[in-house]
Design a protein around this motif. Structure first.
Motif, PDB file in Angstrom:
ATOM      1  N   LEU A   1      -8.402   1.466  -8.270  1.00  0.00           N
ATOM      2  CA  LEU A   1      -7.628   2.284  -9.191  1.00  0.00           C
ATOM      3  C   LEU A   1      -6.495   2.962  -8.420  1.00  0.00           C
ATOM      4  O   LEU A   1      -6.718   3.801  -7.551  1.00  0.00           O
ATOM      5  CB  LEU A   1      -8.521   3.332  -9.850  1.00  0.00           C
ATOM      6  CG  LEU A   1      -7.850   4.178 -10.941  1.00  0.00           C
ATOM      7  CD1 LEU A   1      -7.418   3.292 -12.111  1.00  0.00           C
ATOM      8  CD2 LEU A   1      -8.805   5.270 -11.439  1.00  0.00           C
ATOM      9  N   THR A   2      -5.278   2.558  -8.731  1.00  0.00           N
ATOM     10  CA  THR A   2      -4.086   3.112  -8.095  1.00  0.00           C
ATOM     11  C   THR A   2      -3.229   3.730  -9.193  1.00  0.00           C
ATOM     12  O   THR A   2      -2.644   3.012 -10.009  1.00  0.00           O
ATOM     13  CB  THR A   2      -3.297   2.021  -7.351  1.00  0.00           C
ATOM     14  OG1 THR A   2      -4.168   1.364  -6.422  1.00  0.00           O
ATOM     15  CG2 THR A   2      -2.118   2.614  -6.611  1.00  0.00           C
ATOM     16  N   GLY A   3      -3.174   5.057  -9.223  1.00  0.00           N
ATOM     17  CA  GLY A   3      -2.513   5.724 -10.338  1.00  0.00           C
ATOM     18  C   GLY A   3      -3.376   5.581 -11.573  1.00  0.00           C
ATOM     19  O   GLY A   3      -4.499   6.059 -11.626  1.00  0.00           O
ATOM     20  N   SER A   4      -2.858   4.897 -12.569  1.00  0.00           N
ATOM     21  CA  SER A   4      -3.630   4.674 -13.802  1.00  0.00           C
ATOM     22  C   SER A   4      -4.009   3.207 -13.975  1.00  0.00           C
ATOM     23  O   SER A   4      -4.528   2.827 -15.027  1.00  0.00           O
ATOM     24  CB  SER A   4      -2.797   5.136 -15.010  1.00  0.00           C
ATOM     25  OG  SER A   4      -1.577   4.389 -15.082  1.00  0.00           O
ATOM     26  N   LYS A   5      -3.752   2.382 -12.945  1.00  0.00           N
ATOM     27  CA  LYS A   5      -3.992   0.946 -13.069  1.00  0.00           C
ATOM     28  C   LYS A   5      -4.963   0.456 -12.003  1.00  0.00           C
ATOM     29  O   LYS A   5      -5.027   1.011 -10.899  1.00  0.00           O
ATOM     30  CB  LYS A   5      -2.681   0.161 -12.945  1.00  0.00           C
ATOM     31  CG  LYS A   5      -1.676   0.427 -14.046  1.00  0.00           C
ATOM     32  CD  LYS A   5      -0.434  -0.434 -13.856  1.00  0.00           C
ATOM     33  CE  LYS A   5       0.581  -0.189 -14.960  1.00  0.00           C
ATOM     34  NZ  LYS A   5       1.799  -1.039 -14.781  1.00  0.00           N
ATOM     35  N   CYS A   6      -5.709  -0.593 -12.342  1.00  0.00           N
ATOM     36  CA  CYS A   6      -6.548  -1.288 -11.362  1.00  0.00           C
ATOM     37  C   CYS A   6      -5.695  -2.374 -10.721  1.00  0.00           C
ATOM     38  O   CYS A   6      -5.314  -3.351 -11.385  1.00  0.00           O
ATOM     39  CB  CYS A   6      -7.775  -1.903 -12.040  1.00  0.00           C
ATOM     40  SG  CYS A   6      -8.997  -0.695 -12.583  1.00  0.00           S
ATOM     41  N   LEU A   7      -5.369  -2.197  -9.437  1.00  0.00           N
ATOM     42  CA  LEU A   7      -4.511  -3.141  -8.733  1.00  0.00           C
ATOM     43  C   LEU A   7      -5.277  -3.846  -7.629  1.00  0.00           C
ATOM     44  O   LEU A   7      -6.261  -3.330  -7.091  1.00  0.00           O
ATOM     45  CB  LEU A   7      -3.292  -2.409  -8.143  1.00  0.00           C
ATOM     46  CG  LEU A   7      -2.399  -1.682  -9.155  1.00  0.00           C
ATOM     47  CD1 LEU A   7      -1.236  -0.998  -8.430  1.00  0.00           C
ATOM     48  CD2 LEU A   7      -1.879  -2.640 -10.220  1.00  0.00           C
ATOM     49  N   ASP A   8      -4.801  -5.030  -7.277  1.00  0.00           N
ATOM     50  CA  ASP A   8      -5.454  -5.850  -6.255  1.00  0.00           C
ATOM     51  C   ASP A   8      -5.487  -5.135  -4.911  1.00  0.00           C
ATOM     52  O   ASP A   8      -4.517  -4.496  -4.499  1.00  0.00           O
ATOM     53  CB  ASP A   8      -4.708  -7.179  -6.124  1.00  0.00           C
ATOM     54  CG  ASP A   8      -5.195  -8.020  -4.965  1.00  0.00           C
ATOM     55  OD1 ASP A   8      -6.405  -8.283  -4.899  1.00  0.00           O
ATOM     56  OD2 ASP A   8      -4.362  -8.389  -4.112  1.00  0.00           O
ATOM     57  N   VAL A   9      -6.632  -5.244  -4.226  1.00  0.00           N
ATOM     58  CA  VAL A   9      -6.777  -4.686  -2.878  1.00  0.00           C
ATOM     59  C   VAL A   9      -6.351  -5.754  -1.871  1.00  0.00           C
ATOM     60  O   VAL A   9      -6.849  -6.875  -1.908  1.00  0.00           O
ATOM     61  CB  VAL A   9      -8.231  -4.257  -2.608  1.00  0.00           C
ATOM     62  CG1 VAL A   9      -8.388  -3.773  -1.172  1.00  0.00           C
ATOM     63  CG2 VAL A   9      -8.662  -3.175  -3.591  1.00  0.00           C
ATOM     64  N   ASP A  10      -5.418  -5.396  -0.992  1.00  0.00           N
ATOM     65  CA  ASP A  10      -4.996  -6.319   0.062  1.00  0.00           C
ATOM     66  C   ASP A  10      -5.944  -6.154   1.244  1.00  0.00           C
ATOM     67  O   ASP A  10      -5.728  -5.334   2.126  1.00  0.00           O
ATOM     68  CB  ASP A  10      -3.541  -6.043   0.472  1.00  0.00           C
ATOM     69  CG  ASP A  10      -3.013  -7.074   1.454  1.00  0.00           C
ATOM     70  OD1 ASP A  10      -3.774  -7.992   1.826  1.00  0.00           O
ATOM     71  OD2 ASP A  10      -1.835  -6.976   1.851  1.00  0.00           O
ATOM     72  N   GLU A  11      -7.009  -6.965   1.234  1.00  0.00           N
ATOM     73  CA  GLU A  11      -8.017  -6.843   2.291  1.00  0.00           C
ATOM     74  C   GLU A  11      -7.443  -7.157   3.674  1.00  0.00           C
ATOM     75  O   GLU A  11      -7.944  -6.666   4.692  1.00  0.00           O
ATOM     76  CB  GLU A  11      -9.192  -7.792   2.014  1.00  0.00           C
ATOM     77  CG  GLU A  11     -10.020  -7.437   0.794  1.00  0.00           C
ATOM     78  CD  GLU A  11      -9.476  -8.006  -0.507  1.00  0.00           C
ATOM     79  OE1 GLU A  11     -10.131  -7.851  -1.539  1.00  0.00           O
ATOM     80  OE2 GLU A  11      -8.369  -8.600  -0.472  1.00  0.00           O
ATOM     81  N   CYS A  12      -6.401  -7.967   3.715  1.00  0.00           N
ATOM     82  CA  CYS A  12      -5.828  -8.368   5.009  1.00  0.00           C
ATOM     83  C   CYS A  12      -5.071  -7.228   5.687  1.00  0.00           C
ATOM     84  O   CYS A  12      -4.819  -7.282   6.890  1.00  0.00           O
ATOM     85  CB  CYS A  12      -4.899  -9.561   4.808  1.00  0.00           C
ATOM     86  SG  CYS A  12      -5.719 -11.040   4.151  1.00  0.00           S
ATOM     87  N   SER A  13      -4.705  -6.191   4.929  1.00  0.00           N
ATOM     88  CA  SER A  13      -3.956  -5.082   5.520  1.00  0.00           C
ATOM     89  C   SER A  13      -4.845  -3.871   5.815  1.00  0.00           C
ATOM     90  O   SER A  13      -4.361  -2.857   6.301  1.00  0.00           O
ATOM     91  CB  SER A  13      -2.822  -4.657   4.576  1.00  0.00           C
ATOM     92  OG  SER A  13      -3.342  -4.144   3.364  1.00  0.00           O
ATOM     93  N   ASP A  14      -6.148  -3.994   5.474  1.00  0.00           N
ATOM     94  CA  ASP A  14      -7.055  -2.880   5.770  1.00  0.00           C
ATOM     95  C   ASP A  14      -7.225  -2.709   7.272  1.00  0.00           C
ATOM     96  O   ASP A  14      -7.008  -3.627   8.060  1.00  0.00           O
ATOM     97  CB  ASP A  14      -8.430  -3.134   5.124  1.00  0.00           C
ATOM     98  CG  ASP A  14      -8.392  -2.837   3.629  1.00  0.00           C
ATOM     99  OD1 ASP A  14      -7.337  -2.374   3.155  1.00  0.00           O
ATOM    100  OD2 ASP A  14      -9.393  -3.085   2.949  1.00  0.00           O
ATOM    101  N   ARG A  15      -7.642  -1.508   7.659  1.00  0.00           N
ATOM    102  CA  ARG A  15      -7.824  -1.236   9.082  1.00  0.00           C
ATOM    103  C   ARG A  15      -8.929  -2.113   9.677  1.00  0.00           C
ATOM    104  O   ARG A  15      -8.818  -2.620  10.781  1.00  0.00           O
ATOM    105  CB  ARG A  15      -8.177   0.244   9.286  1.00  0.00           C
ATOM    106  CG  ARG A  15      -7.019   1.191   8.942  1.00  0.00           C
ATOM    107  CD  ARG A  15      -7.415   2.630   9.209  1.00  0.00           C
ATOM    108  NE  ARG A  15      -6.315   3.549   8.892  1.00  0.00           N
ATOM    109  CZ  ARG A  15      -6.382   4.862   9.020  1.00  0.00           C
ATOM    110  NH1 ARG A  15      -7.512   5.417   9.454  1.00  0.00           N
ATOM    111  NH2 ARG A  15      -5.354   5.618   8.701  1.00  0.00           N
ATOM    112  N   VAL A  16     -10.016  -2.284   8.917  1.00  0.00           N
ATOM    113  CA  VAL A  16     -11.105  -3.143   9.376  1.00  0.00           C
ATOM    114  C   VAL A  16     -10.712  -4.586   9.102  1.00  0.00           C
ATOM    115  O   VAL A  16     -10.352  -4.937   7.981  1.00  0.00           O
ATOM    116  CB  VAL A  16     -12.421  -2.804   8.654  1.00  0.00           C
ATOM    117  CG1 VAL A  16     -13.543  -3.714   9.143  1.00  0.00           C
ATOM    118  CG2 VAL A  16     -12.779  -1.345   8.876  1.00  0.00           C
ATOM    119  N   LEU A  17     -10.769  -5.425  10.116  1.00  0.00           N
ATOM    120  CA  LEU A  17     -10.367  -6.818   9.966  1.00  0.00           C
ATOM    121  C   LEU A  17     -11.274  -7.514   8.957  1.00  0.00           C
ATOM    122  O   LEU A  17     -12.498  -7.462   9.045  1.00  0.00           O
ATOM    123  CB  LEU A  17     -10.429  -7.542  11.308  1.00  0.00           C
ATOM    124  CG  LEU A  17      -9.398  -7.094  12.354  1.00  0.00           C
ATOM    125  CD1 LEU A  17      -9.625  -7.839  13.653  1.00  0.00           C
ATOM    126  CD2 LEU A  17      -7.987  -7.322  11.844  1.00  0.00           C
TER     127      LEU A  17
END
Length: 220
Positions: free
Chosen positions: A94-110
């Motif tokens: 949930l980003t703001g008022s929308k459910c948006l895709d999580v970019d797993e490749c940019s997370d701190r944990v590989l």
């Protein structure tokens, strides 16, 4: 005196009417309700009439309703789009008022824990591909083994006809050497020379004989 009767068609929402006008309805069709002689559409989505399965939402239509699929980002919804979700599907946030895709490749944990793997983000998920020059074997990315020239035999790429020519050249050189030594009067080399000539003659005759016999049999 003849009486002229005029037949009037009712509006689409009316089952019975007193005239063709919308405000002349007496009885409405299913999905409509009578209000001051006008048939008004019933919004089933606001009543218990609509019973849509999970992961769908009610969409009102003229005289009825439809159950439409929720957005892929939604785990249950109240309408169309990622902003009408009740909860976010795994892989969305949930980003703001929308459910948006999580970019797993940019997370701190590989996201990709294996060596020599590259993370590629996808809608709602991700995948781990082997880096360039690597291939996957038993869930592990290993370096491609390129064929080495040194690993090949010296005569591996030589055709059968070329091998036969090389053999004839080799035997020719040996015979020439033996003939030279025999010309000097050395009895040992003379014997070897004669034996080699006899062996070559026998091979030549047997080879030609086999070919003639094969041609004869095929000719039959």
């Amino acid at each position: 005196m003849a009486v002229m009767l005029t037949v009037h068609s009712c509006p689409d929402a009316c089952r019975k009417c007193l005239g063709p006008e919308n405000d002349k309805c007496v009885e409405c069709r299913a999905g409509w309700t009578l209000h001051y002689n006008i048939c008004v559409d019933i919004d089933e989505c606001g009543t218990e009439l609509a019973n849509c399965p999970p992961s769908t939402y009610c969409f009102n239509t003229e005289g009825s309703f439809e159950c439409r699929d929720c957005d892929p980002a939604c785990l249950g919804c109240m309408g169309n789009g990622p902003a009408r979700c009740r909860k976010c599907t795994p892989g969305y946030r949930l980003t703001g008022s929308k459910c948006l895709d999580v970019d797993e490749c940019s997370d701190r944990v590989l996201a990709c824990h294996g060596l020599n793997e590259i993370c590629t983000n996808t809608e709602g998920s991700f995948r781990c591909n082997c880096a360039e020059g690597f291939i996957r074997k038993k869930s592990v990315c290993v370096k491609k083994q390129l064929p080495s020239v040194q690993e090949k035999g010296l005569f591996e790429d030589i055709q059968d006809e070329e091998v036969e020519v090389l053999q004839q050249m080799f035997f020719g050189v040996v015979l020439c050497a033996l003939a030279t030594m025999a010309a000097k009067g050395d009895m040992v080399y003379t014997s070897l020379f004669m034996g080699a000539v006899a062996a070559m003659a026998g091979y030549w005759l047997s080879d030609r004989g086999d070919r003639l016999l094969d041609s004869f049999l095929k000719g039959r």
